[in-house]
Structure formats: structure tokens, C-alpha cells
Design a protein around this motif. Structure first.
Motif, PDB file in Angstrom:
ATOM      1  N   GLU A 162     -28.415  50.811 -71.372  1.00 20.79           N
ATOM      2  CA  GLU A 162     -28.640  51.980 -70.520  1.00 20.79           C
ATOM      3  C   GLU A 162     -29.535  51.621 -69.329  1.00 20.79           C
ATOM      4  O   GLU A 162     -29.324  52.112 -68.217  1.00 20.79           O
ATOM      5  CB  GLU A 162     -29.250  53.107 -71.342  1.00 20.79           C
ATOM      6  CG  GLU A 162     -28.250  53.716 -72.327  1.00 20.79           C
ATOM      7  CD  GLU A 162     -28.871  54.787 -73.204  1.00 20.79           C
ATOM      8  OE1 GLU A 162     -30.104  54.730 -73.427  1.00 20.79           O
ATOM      9  OE2 GLU A 162     -28.129  55.676 -73.670  1.00 20.79           O
ATOM     10  N   GLU A 163     -30.511  50.754 -69.540  1.00 19.58           N
ATOM     11  CA  GLU A 163     -31.338  50.292 -68.426  1.00 19.58           C
ATOM     12  C   GLU A 163     -30.499  49.526 -67.406  1.00 19.58           C
ATOM     13  O   GLU A 163     -30.676  49.676 -66.188  1.00 19.58           O
ATOM     14  CB  GLU A 163     -32.461  49.401 -68.951  1.00 19.58           C
ATOM     15  CG  GLU A 163     -33.523  50.142 -69.754  1.00 19.58           C
ATOM     16  CD  GLU A 163     -34.539  49.187 -70.350  1.00 19.58           C
ATOM     17  OE1 GLU A 163     -34.361  47.955 -70.199  1.00 19.58           O
ATOM     18  OE2 GLU A 163     -35.509  49.655 -70.969  1.00 19.58           O
ATOM     19  N   VAL A 164     -29.571  48.698 -67.908  1.00 19.34           N
ATOM     20  CA  VAL A 164     -28.723  47.887 -67.023  1.00 19.34           C
ATOM     21  C   VAL A 164     -27.836  48.774 -66.152  1.00 19.34           C
ATOM     22  O   VAL A 164     -27.747  48.579 -64.931  1.00 19.34           O
ATOM     23  CB  VAL A 164     -27.866  46.906 -67.845  1.00 19.34           C
ATOM     24  CG1 VAL A 164     -26.807  46.242 -66.957  1.00 19.34           C
ATOM     25  CG2 VAL A 164     -28.745  45.848 -68.496  1.00 19.34           C
ATOM     26  N   ILE A 165     -27.168  49.749 -66.747  1.00 16.76           N
ATOM     27  CA  ILE A 165     -26.238  50.559 -65.964  1.00 16.76           C
ATOM     28  C   ILE A 165     -26.983  51.472 -64.990  1.00 16.76           C
ATOM     29  O   ILE A 165     -26.450  51.825 -63.932  1.00 16.76           O
ATOM     30  CB  ILE A 165     -25.285  51.371 -66.869  1.00 16.76           C
ATOM     31  CG1 ILE A 165     -26.041  52.414 -67.692  1.00 16.76           C
ATOM     32  CG2 ILE A 165     -24.490  50.441 -67.768  1.00 16.76           C
ATOM     33  CD1 ILE A 165     -25.133  53.344 -68.498  1.00 16.76           C
ATOM     34  N   LYS A 166     -28.211  51.846 -65.322  1.00 18.53           N
ATOM     35  CA  LYS A 166     -28.969  52.687 -64.403  1.00 18.53           C
ATOM     36  C   LYS A 166     -29.486  51.898 -63.201  1.00 18.53           C
ATOM     37  O   LYS A 166     -29.956  52.498 -62.227  1.00 18.53           O
ATOM     38  CB  LYS A 166     -30.105  53.386 -65.144  1.00 18.53           C
ATOM     39  CG  LYS A 166     -29.612  54.510 -66.058  1.00 18.53           C
ATOM     40  CD  LYS A 166     -30.740  55.290 -66.685  1.00 18.53           C
ATOM     41  CE  LYS A 166     -30.186  56.368 -67.620  1.00 18.53           C
ATOM     42  NZ  LYS A 166     -29.389  57.386 -66.898  1.00 18.53           N
ATOM     43  N   GLU A 167     -29.379  50.566 -63.244  1.00 19.47           N
ATOM     44  CA  GLU A 167     -29.648  49.783 -62.045  1.00 19.47           C
ATOM     45  C   GLU A 167     -28.558  50.008 -61.005  1.00 19.47           C
ATOM     46  O   GLU A 167     -28.790  49.852 -59.809  1.00 19.47           O
ATOM     47  CB  GLU A 167     -29.743  48.295 -62.402  1.00 19.47           C
ATOM     48  CG  GLU A 167     -30.973  47.952 -63.239  1.00 19.47           C
ATOM     49  CD  GLU A 167     -30.976  46.498 -63.670  1.00 19.47           C
ATOM     50  OE1 GLU A 167     -30.059  45.752 -63.264  1.00 19.47           O
ATOM     51  OE2 GLU A 167     -31.898  46.095 -64.404  1.00 19.47           O
ATOM     52  N   GLU A 168     -27.360  50.376 -61.456  1.00 19.18           N
ATOM     53  CA  GLU A 168     -26.278  50.720 -60.537  1.00 19.18           C
ATOM     54  C   GLU A 168     -26.474  52.124 -59.963  1.00 19.18           C
ATOM     55  O   GLU A 168     -26.250  52.355 -58.779  1.00 19.18           O
ATOM     56  CB  GLU A 168     -24.923  50.644 -61.246  1.00 19.18           C
ATOM     57  CG  GLU A 168     -24.513  49.249 -61.703  1.00 19.18           C
ATOM     58  CD  GLU A 168     -24.244  48.297 -60.560  1.00 19.18           C
ATOM     59  OE1 GLU A 168     -24.070  48.764 -59.405  1.00 19.18           O
ATOM     60  OE2 GLU A 168     -24.215  47.080 -60.800  1.00 19.18           O
ATOM     61  N   SER A 169     -26.896  53.034 -60.818  1.00 17.21           N
ATOM     62  CA  SER A 169     -27.141  54.409 -60.384  1.00 17.21           C
ATOM     63  C   SER A 169     -28.005  55.110 -61.426  1.00 17.21           C
ATOM     64  O   SER A 169     -27.748  54.976 -62.631  1.00 17.21           O
ATOM     65  CB  SER A 169     -25.827  55.176 -60.218  1.00 17.21           C
ATOM     66  OG  SER A 169     -26.076  56.559 -60.038  1.00 17.21           O
ATOM     67  N   PRO A 170     -29.001  55.874 -60.998  1.00 18.48           N
ATOM     68  CA  PRO A 170     -29.810  56.630 -61.960  1.00 18.48           C
ATOM     69  C   PRO A 170     -29.001  57.697 -62.685  1.00 18.48           C
ATOM     70  O   PRO A 170     -29.440  58.224 -63.714  1.00 18.48           O
ATOM     71  CB  PRO A 170     -30.917  57.238 -61.099  1.00 18.48           C
ATOM     72  CG  PRO A 170     -30.380  57.231 -59.706  1.00 18.48           C
ATOM     73  CD  PRO A 170     -29.482  56.046 -59.611  1.00 18.48           C
ATOM     74  N   ASN A 171     -27.806  58.021 -62.152  1.00 15.86           N
ATOM     75  CA  ASN A 171     -26.956  59.027 -62.777  1.00 15.86           C
ATOM     76  C   ASN A 171     -26.004  58.431 -63.816  1.00 15.86           C
ATOM     77  O   ASN A 171     -25.177  59.159 -64.376  1.00 15.86           O
ATOM     78  CB  ASN A 171     -26.125  59.748 -61.708  1.00 15.86           C
ATOM     79  CG  ASN A 171     -26.995  60.531 -60.737  1.00 15.86           C
ATOM     80  OD1 ASN A 171     -27.997  61.119 -61.138  1.00 15.86           O
ATOM     81  ND2 ASN A 171     -26.634  60.539 -59.468  1.00 15.86           N
ATOM     82  N   ALA A 172     -26.087  57.124 -64.055  1.00 12.76           N
ATOM     83  CA  ALA A 172     -25.164  56.484 -64.987  1.00 12.76           C
ATOM     84  C   ALA A 172     -25.409  56.969 -66.412  1.00 12.76           C
ATOM     85  O   ALA A 172     -26.544  57.126 -66.852  1.00 12.76           O
ATOM     86  CB  ALA A 172     -25.305  54.972 -64.910  1.00 12.76           C
ATOM     87  N   GLU A 173     -24.310  57.181 -67.141  1.00  8.13           N
ATOM     88  CA  GLU A 173     -24.371  57.649 -68.531  1.00  8.13           C
ATOM     89  C   GLU A 173     -23.486  56.749 -69.382  1.00  8.13           C
ATOM     90  O   GLU A 173     -22.287  56.626 -69.128  1.00  8.13           O
ATOM     91  CB  GLU A 173     -23.909  59.100 -68.630  1.00  8.13           C
ATOM     92  CG  GLU A 173     -23.913  59.657 -70.039  1.00  8.13           C
ATOM     93  CD  GLU A 173     -23.368  61.071 -70.103  1.00  8.13           C
ATOM     94  OE1 GLU A 173     -23.050  61.519 -71.227  1.00  8.13           O
ATOM     95  OE2 GLU A 173     -23.256  61.714 -69.045  1.00  8.13           O
ATOM     96  N   LEU A 174     -24.063  56.132 -70.394  1.00  9.98           N
ATOM     97  CA  LEU A 174     -23.328  55.223 -71.263  1.00  9.98           C
ATOM     98  C   LEU A 174     -22.375  55.996 -72.170  1.00  9.98           C
ATOM     99  O   LEU A 174     -22.766  56.970 -72.806  1.00  9.98           O
ATOM    100  CB  LEU A 174     -24.315  54.404 -72.106  1.00  9.98           C
ATOM    101  CG  LEU A 174     -23.713  53.346 -73.036  1.00  9.98           C
ATOM    102  CD1 LEU A 174     -23.015  52.251 -72.236  1.00  9.98           C
ATOM    103  CD2 LEU A 174     -24.802  52.744 -73.922  1.00  9.98           C
TER     104      LEU A 174
END
Length: 289
Positions: free
Chosen positions: A129-141
Motif C-alpha cells: 500500500e505504501e508503494v502504490i501510494k507513491e503513484e497517487s495518494p488516492n491509490a487503493e489496493l
């Protein structure tokens, strides 16, 4: 036949081999098989056969039983690789659905394998979840799968799916989109304007991307970056965006063929990496139909 050989790992410089001295800090195994010589390192518990640690690449080794000094070559860049495949679809509500798959070889694979092995299983989801939020703070796993870190018979892999609401930048009738993962082309090692000594890496290296982006229904492609290709004696890069049916396909390869960049070539190499980094920041422009 197999022999123990002494090495001075490449982080410690080059020992003088012109004089009879056993200057080593590590021991590995030299294999003679079918008129070929190769090396294994039994201390590397995260490497798949026949790979061994990058600290043994590009150095000499001392075989006291045969009274010989041999050279351990730097492997081809494809044997120390990160390969990423990414699938992206954007629905009518502007939600991007992304699937990421990463596969690895050589020291890159061993390092990634060790990283996830050392992490408690309950901590892995939080890290993703930390990794994908580097792409966007709105990212949801949405889901994830991790290859078995303990299974050295299988290539290690990472796979996760996530969604991002309002991905991209919208302005009037335009949607501006930058492919994920490419932000990692940063090259902090060439931050200095000048160097006094050679630029030294652990080994050769390759990274490859294949990204498929389905063109959103309400949009047409207004701007697509041109292909880019550049090479030097020490590294090469090629990247290209194409349109296939209703998809944008991005493919690229970055290859660093050598372990050491001599100081006299630093300026050229720095300029090459700067151009690669600029290209990685290129954006796609969509326009409403």
C-alpha cells in the motif's frame, strides 16, 4: 572439478596480483565443467542457480590449488534485470485500474527476494500500500500475490492490482497522463557536476517496461511522445509509444553494460542519463471527443 578460490569483493577495490600475496576477504567455488569455468557462492542463500552475488563480478580470483589467477567476468545485463509489465484501464468514471507484475534475475532478484523474505507476512500488505501510494495518494489496493521467497526453483515475482480515483490531470477538455513506474529513472549517482574518481556499480544492470494503457472511451489521443533511442559505450536506452487497436503500448529498455564508468567518460555518461530521465517524464495528452 570444483576448487575453493579466494576473492577480494569488488566493494573493496582491486588487490595487487603482481606480487605473491593472498589478499582476499571472501571464498567462493570455481567449477570446471565441459571445458567451461564458472563460479558459485554457497554463502548466497537468495540466489537461483547459476547466479551469484554481484560483489563477485568483475574481479580476479586466486586458485591456490592450481596456482592460477582467473578473472570473474561481469555477466550480461539481462542476468541482473528488473522486468515490469503493467496493464491500465480507465473506466467512464475516471477510475484507473492498474495491474503490476515484476519479475527479476540475478542480484536484483536475490535482493528483492531477501527483502520480502525478511518481512513478516502480516507486514507485506502495508508495504504494498505504501508503494502504490507513491503513484497517487488516492491509490487503493485490490489484491496482491507474492512469489515464495523460499522457493529457489522458481523465479521470484510480485503482482498487485489497485485502483486510483481521478488519475491523471484534467484541464478543460484535456486529460494528461504519465505512465506509472517511470518516475524511478532518477540516477542520483550523477548528481555531481564533476568527479575525481571512476563511477563504480556492483554489476551490469537492465530494466525493462511494457505498459499497456487502454484509451479511455470518451477521449482520443492528442499527443504521444516520439520514440527515443540513445547509446554510449557503457549503456543504452530505447523507448517507444505505439497505438495498437484501442491501446497505447509503451516499451523500453535501459541497459548498463559495464560495471565501471571511467572518470573521463563521466560527463558523457551523465548527459546520457539526463536525457533518459527527461524522456521518462514525457506525458500523454488525451482530448475529449
Amino acid at each position: 572439478e570444483a576448487y575453493p578460490v579466494g576473492v577480494l569483493t569488488n566493494r573493496e577495490g582491486s588487490p595487487p596480483r603482481e606480487i605473491p600475496i593472498h589478499w582476499c576477504n571472501h571464498a567462493i567455488t570455481e567449477i570446471h565443467l565441459n571445458e567451461k569455468i564458472f563460479y558459485l557462492d554457497c554463502t548466497g542463500s537468495n540466489f537461483r542457480y547459476p547466479c551469484h552475488s554481484s560483489s563477485n563480478h568483475g574481479i580476479t580470483c586466486l586458485n591456490p590449488l592450481l596456482g592460477k589467477i582467473n578473472y570473474i567476468p561481469v555477466p550480461p545485463d539481462s542476468e541482473n534485470m528488473k522486468a515490469y509489465n503493467i496493464e491500465i484501464e480507465i473506466d467512464k468514471n475516471g477510475i484507473a485500474y492498474v495491474e503490476f507484475t515484476g519479475r527479476y534475475t540475478g542480484s536484483q532478484e536475490a535482493g528483492i527476494r531477501y527483502y520480502w523474505k525478511s518481512m513478516k507476512p502480516g507486514e507485506r500488505k502495508n508495504r504494498i500500500e505504501e508503494v502504490i501510494k507513491e503513484e497517487s495518494p488516492n491509490a487503493e489496493l485490490l489484491s496482491y500475490e507474492i512469489g515464495s521467497p523460499e522457493d529457489l526453483e522458481q523465479q521470484f515475482f510480485l503482482n498487485w492490482k489497485y485502483q486510483i480515483k481521478d488519475f491523471g490531470i484534467r484541464t478543460k477538455d484535456l486529460l494528461i497522463f504519465r505512465m506509472p513506474e517511470l518516475r524511478k529513472y532518477e540516477f542520483k549517482e550523477v548528481g555531481l557536476e564533476k568527479r575525481t574518481y571512476d563511477l563504480t556499480y556492483p554489476s551490469s544492470f537492465m530494466i525493462r517496461h511494457r505498459i499497456r494503457l487502454k484509451i479511455p472511451d470518451k477521449y482520443k489521443v492528442e499527443y504521444l511522445p516520439a520514440p527515443f533511442e540513445k547509446s554510449t559505450e557503457y549503456a543504452l536506452y530505447k523507448g517507444q509509444y505505439t497505438i495498437e487497436d484501442n491501446d497505447i503500448i509503451f516499451k523500453d529498455e535501459f541497459r548498463r553494460k559495464k560495471r565501471i564508468i571511467p572518470v573521463e567518460f563521466y560527463k558523457e555518461y551523465k548527459g546520457f542519463l539526463s536525457k533518459v530521465a527527461r524522456y521518462s517524464k514525457e506525458e500523454i495528452f488525451f482530448k475529449e471527443k
